[in-house]
Design a protein around this motif. Sequence first.
Motif, PDB file in Angstrom:
ATOM      1  N   GLU A 158      10.557  12.220  20.499  1.00  0.00           N
ATOM      2  CA  GLU A 158      10.196  11.286  19.444  1.00  0.00           C
ATOM      3  C   GLU A 158      10.573   9.874  19.877  1.00  0.00           C
ATOM      4  O   GLU A 158      11.695   9.625  20.303  1.00  0.00           O
ATOM      5  N   ARG A 159       9.616   8.961  19.740  1.00  0.00           N
ATOM      6  CA  ARG A 159       9.882   7.560  20.049  1.00  0.00           C
ATOM      7  C   ARG A 159       9.459   6.722  18.853  1.00  0.00           C
ATOM      8  O   ARG A 159       8.283   6.686  18.493  1.00  0.00           O
ATOM      9  N   GLU A 160      10.433   6.076  18.245  1.00  0.00           N
ATOM     10  CA  GLU A 160      10.125   5.272  17.068  1.00  0.00           C
ATOM     11  C   GLU A 160      11.073   4.096  16.979  1.00  0.00           C
ATOM     12  O   GLU A 160      12.187   4.133  17.509  1.00  0.00           O
ATOM     13  N   ILE A 161      10.603   3.062  16.307  1.00  0.00           N
ATOM     14  CA  ILE A 161      11.451   1.913  15.993  1.00  0.00           C
ATOM     15  C   ILE A 161      11.723   1.949  14.498  1.00  0.00           C
ATOM     16  O   ILE A 161      10.807   2.072  13.684  1.00  0.00           O
ATOM     17  N   LYS A 162      13.003   1.854  14.175  1.00  0.00           N
ATOM     18  CA  LYS A 162      13.433   1.848  12.784  1.00  0.00           C
ATOM     19  C   LYS A 162      13.868   0.432  12.427  1.00  0.00           C
ATOM     20  O   LYS A 162      14.653  -0.190  13.155  1.00  0.00           O
ATOM     21  N   LEU A 163      13.396  -0.059  11.293  1.00  0.00           N
ATOM     22  CA  LEU A 163      13.695  -1.412  10.847  1.00  0.00           C
ATOM     23  C   LEU A 163      14.232  -1.368   9.424  1.00  0.00           C
ATOM     24  O   LEU A 163      13.608  -0.765   8.532  1.00  0.00           O
ATOM     25  N   ALA A 164      15.398  -1.977   9.211  1.00  0.00           N
ATOM     26  CA  ALA A 164      15.964  -2.061   7.871  1.00  0.00           C
ATOM     27  C   ALA A 164      15.134  -3.042   7.044  1.00  0.00           C
ATOM     28  O   ALA A 164      14.896  -4.183   7.462  1.00  0.00           O
ATOM     29  N   LEU A 165      14.695  -2.586   5.870  1.00  0.00           N
ATOM     30  CA  LEU A 165      13.826  -3.390   5.009  1.00  0.00           C
ATOM     31  C   LEU A 165      14.593  -3.820   3.767  1.00  0.00           C
ATOM     32  O   LEU A 165      15.013  -2.966   2.971  1.00  0.00           O
ATOM     33  N   PRO A 166      14.793  -5.130   3.569  1.00  0.00           N
ATOM     34  CA  PRO A 166      15.422  -5.566   2.318  1.00  0.00           C
ATOM     35  C   PRO A 166      14.622  -5.053   1.123  1.00  0.00           C
ATOM     36  O   PRO A 166      13.382  -5.117   1.120  1.00  0.00           O
ATOM     37  N   ALA A 167      15.324  -4.531   0.122  1.00  0.00           N
ATOM     38  CA  ALA A 167      14.637  -3.910  -1.017  1.00  0.00           C
ATOM     39  C   ALA A 167      13.667  -4.867  -1.695  1.00  0.00           C
ATOM     40  O   ALA A 167      12.603  -4.447  -2.178  1.00  0.00           O
ATOM     41  N   ASP A 168      14.005  -6.159  -1.716  1.00  0.00           N
ATOM     42  CA  ASP A 168      13.131  -7.113  -2.402  1.00  0.00           C
ATOM     43  C   ASP A 168      11.908  -7.488  -1.573  1.00  0.00           C
ATOM     44  O   ASP A 168      11.063  -8.275  -2.031  1.00  0.00           O
ATOM     45  N   GLN A 169      11.793  -6.940  -0.347  1.00  0.00           N
ATOM     46  CA  GLN A 169      10.620  -7.201   0.487  1.00  0.00           C
ATOM     47  C   GLN A 169       9.676  -5.987   0.554  1.00  0.00           C
ATOM     48  O   GLN A 169       8.732  -5.977   1.330  1.00  0.00           O
ATOM     49  N   PHE A 170       9.943  -4.978  -0.275  1.00  0.00           N
ATOM     50  CA  PHE A 170       9.108  -3.774  -0.266  1.00  0.00           C
ATOM     51  C   PHE A 170       7.643  -4.111  -0.559  1.00  0.00           C
ATOM     52  O   PHE A 170       6.733  -3.650   0.151  1.00  0.00           O
ATOM     53  N   ASP A 171       7.391  -4.906  -1.594  1.00  0.00           N
ATOM     54  CA  ASP A 171       6.009  -5.233  -1.963  1.00  0.00           C
ATOM     55  C   ASP A 171       5.317  -6.020  -0.857  1.00  0.00           C
ATOM     56  O   ASP A 171       4.136  -5.790  -0.575  1.00  0.00           O
ATOM     57  N   MET A 172       6.031  -6.941  -0.228  1.00  0.00           N
ATOM     58  CA  MET A 172       5.429  -7.725   0.849  1.00  0.00           C
ATOM     59  C   MET A 172       5.051  -6.831   2.024  1.00  0.00           C
ATOM     60  O   MET A 172       3.962  -6.955   2.597  1.00  0.00           O
ATOM     61  N   ALA A 173       5.954  -5.908   2.394  1.00  0.00           N
ATOM     62  CA  ALA A 173       5.670  -5.013   3.509  1.00  0.00           C
ATOM     63  C   ALA A 173       4.472  -4.114   3.193  1.00  0.00           C
ATOM     64  O   ALA A 173       3.597  -3.905   4.036  1.00  0.00           O
ATOM     65  N   THR A 174       4.437  -3.602   1.975  1.00  0.00           N
ATOM     66  CA  THR A 174       3.323  -2.743   1.568  1.00  0.00           C
ATOM     67  C   THR A 174       2.003  -3.488   1.651  1.00  0.00           C
ATOM     68  O   THR A 174       1.008  -2.977   2.175  1.00  0.00           O
ATOM     69  N   GLN A 175       1.971  -4.708   1.127  1.00  0.00           N
ATOM     70  CA  GLN A 175       0.740  -5.477   1.136  1.00  0.00           C
ATOM     71  C   GLN A 175       0.298  -5.823   2.557  1.00  0.00           C
ATOM     72  O   GLN A 175      -0.907  -5.836   2.859  1.00  0.00           O
ATOM     73  N   LEU A 176       1.260  -6.044   3.434  1.00  0.00           N
ATOM     74  CA  LEU A 176       0.921  -6.351   4.823  1.00  0.00           C
ATOM     75  C   LEU A 176       0.155  -5.190   5.461  1.00  0.00           C
ATOM     76  O   LEU A 176      -0.859  -5.394   6.137  1.00  0.00           O
ATOM     77  N   PHE A 177       0.616  -3.960   5.227  1.00  0.00           N
ATOM     78  CA  PHE A 177      -0.060  -2.808   5.827  1.00  0.00           C
ATOM     79  C   PHE A 177      -1.384  -2.498   5.137  1.00  0.00           C
ATOM     80  O   PHE A 177      -2.324  -2.025   5.779  1.00  0.00           O
ATOM     81  N   ILE A 178      -1.464  -2.767   3.841  1.00  0.00           N
ATOM     82  CA  ILE A 178      -2.746  -2.611   3.145  1.00  0.00           C
ATOM     83  C   ILE A 178      -3.776  -3.556   3.747  1.00  0.00           C
ATOM     84  O   ILE A 178      -4.919  -3.178   4.028  1.00  0.00           O
ATOM     85  N   THR A 179      -3.368  -4.805   3.977  1.00  0.00           N
ATOM     86  CA  THR A 179      -4.270  -5.793   4.572  1.00  0.00           C
ATOM     87  C   THR A 179      -4.634  -5.403   5.999  1.00  0.00           C
ATOM     88  O   THR A 179      -5.795  -5.515   6.412  1.00  0.00           O
ATOM     89  N   ARG A 180      -3.669  -4.904   6.739  1.00  0.00           N
ATOM     90  CA  ARG A 180      -3.883  -4.553   8.153  1.00  0.00           C
ATOM     91  C   ARG A 180      -4.842  -3.365   8.312  1.00  0.00           C
ATOM     92  O   ARG A 180      -5.673  -3.338   9.223  1.00  0.00           O
ATOM     93  N   THR A 181      -4.729  -2.375   7.428  1.00  0.00           N
ATOM     94  CA  THR A 181      -5.497  -1.134   7.594  1.00  0.00           C
ATOM     95  C   THR A 181      -6.683  -1.001   6.645  1.00  0.00           C
ATOM     96  O   THR A 181      -7.574  -0.178   6.874  1.00  0.00           O
ATOM     97  N   GLY A 182      -6.674  -1.772   5.552  1.00  0.00           N
ATOM     98  CA  GLY A 182      -7.761  -1.649   4.585  1.00  0.00           C
ATOM     99  C   GLY A 182      -7.595  -0.484   3.627  1.00  0.00           C
ATOM    100  O   GLY A 182      -8.534  -0.139   2.896  1.00  0.00           O
ATOM    101  N   ASN A 183      -6.401   0.145   3.600  1.00  0.00           N
ATOM    102  CA  ASN A 183      -6.168   1.220   2.627  1.00  0.00           C
ATOM    103  C   ASN A 183      -4.762   1.127   2.069  1.00  0.00           C
ATOM    104  O   ASN A 183      -3.893   0.463   2.634  1.00  0.00           O
ATOM    105  N   THR A 184      -4.546   1.785   0.938  1.00  0.00           N
ATOM    106  CA  THR A 184      -3.283   1.657   0.220  1.00  0.00           C
ATOM    107  C   THR A 184      -2.180   2.550   0.770  1.00  0.00           C
ATOM    108  O   THR A 184      -1.046   2.515   0.293  1.00  0.00           O
ATOM    109  N   GLY A 185      -2.491   3.346   1.773  1.00  0.00           N
ATOM    110  CA  GLY A 185      -1.492   4.223   2.357  1.00  0.00           C
ATOM    111  C   GLY A 185      -1.407   5.554   1.627  1.00  0.00           C
ATOM    112  O   GLY A 185      -1.910   5.713   0.512  1.00  0.00           O
ATOM    113  N   HIS A 186      -0.772   6.511   2.274  1.00  0.00           N
ATOM    114  CA  HIS A 186      -0.626   7.860   1.722  1.00  0.00           C
ATOM    115  C   HIS A 186       0.842   8.079   1.386  1.00  0.00           C
ATOM    116  O   HIS A 186       1.694   8.094   2.278  1.00  0.00           O
ATOM    117  N   ALA A 187       1.150   8.224   0.094  1.00  0.00           N
ATOM    118  CA  ALA A 187       2.531   8.362  -0.352  1.00  0.00           C
ATOM    119  C   ALA A 187       2.863   9.835  -0.575  1.00  0.00           C
ATOM    120  O   ALA A 187       2.108  10.569  -1.203  1.00  0.00           O
TER     121      ALA A 187
END
Length: 208
Positions: free
Chosen positions: A4-33
């Motif tokens: 397994e090769r992965e990078i783990k990044l600590a995400l400030p709790a108040d940046q959750f919405d920003m991170a989510t929106q970034l990936f939605i914009t990048r991929t064009g989908n809301t993600g699979h929860a």
Amino acid sequence: MGMEREIKLALPADQFDMATQLFITRTGNTGHAIRLENIYFDTPAWTLARSKSALRLRRTPDGWLQTFKTAGAAKDGLHSRHEWEMPVAGEALEIDALLRECDVPDVAAALRQAAPKLIELFRTDFTRTLWLVQQDGAEIEVAIDQGEVIAEVNGATRRAPISEVELELKHGDEAALHALARELSAHIPGLAPDDISKAQRGYRLREQ
């Protein structure tokens, strides 16, 4: 055996919405929860932890999985480790099946030694939102994990938050992982490399 090769990044709790929106914009989908419930096992003497390995049962929407992995190496958020994972019938470990698959002798020996004395040490429960991202010809699975580590110690419940981004290389060059991590860090305030695994967080919670 998989590596397994992965990078783990600590995400400030108040940046959750920003991170989510970034990936939605990048991929064009809301993600699979998905909701993931995890039980970690070791002996009272921490036989597995001392051999730098971890044993987990995970409940997923598709059933139960057991996973045995080594601590491996972690630097600047990049984790590289051996991992053996397989489905099981229910909420019970199948140690013999893991031992047949584990091809690192000293790690297998630690698991064999620990097997008769395994107990539940702690749990991690979190919601994982997944995207597949293309980066420099590589395919990377992106996960945002939000939840907590839970440990019962001497009749008291201890809790610690989980808030992180995991970038796991599925295909392609490892350099793509670092490129994506740099891109995310430039857009998400406070995002930082994290060398501590969820299992290590659980052990630390019990040590408090």
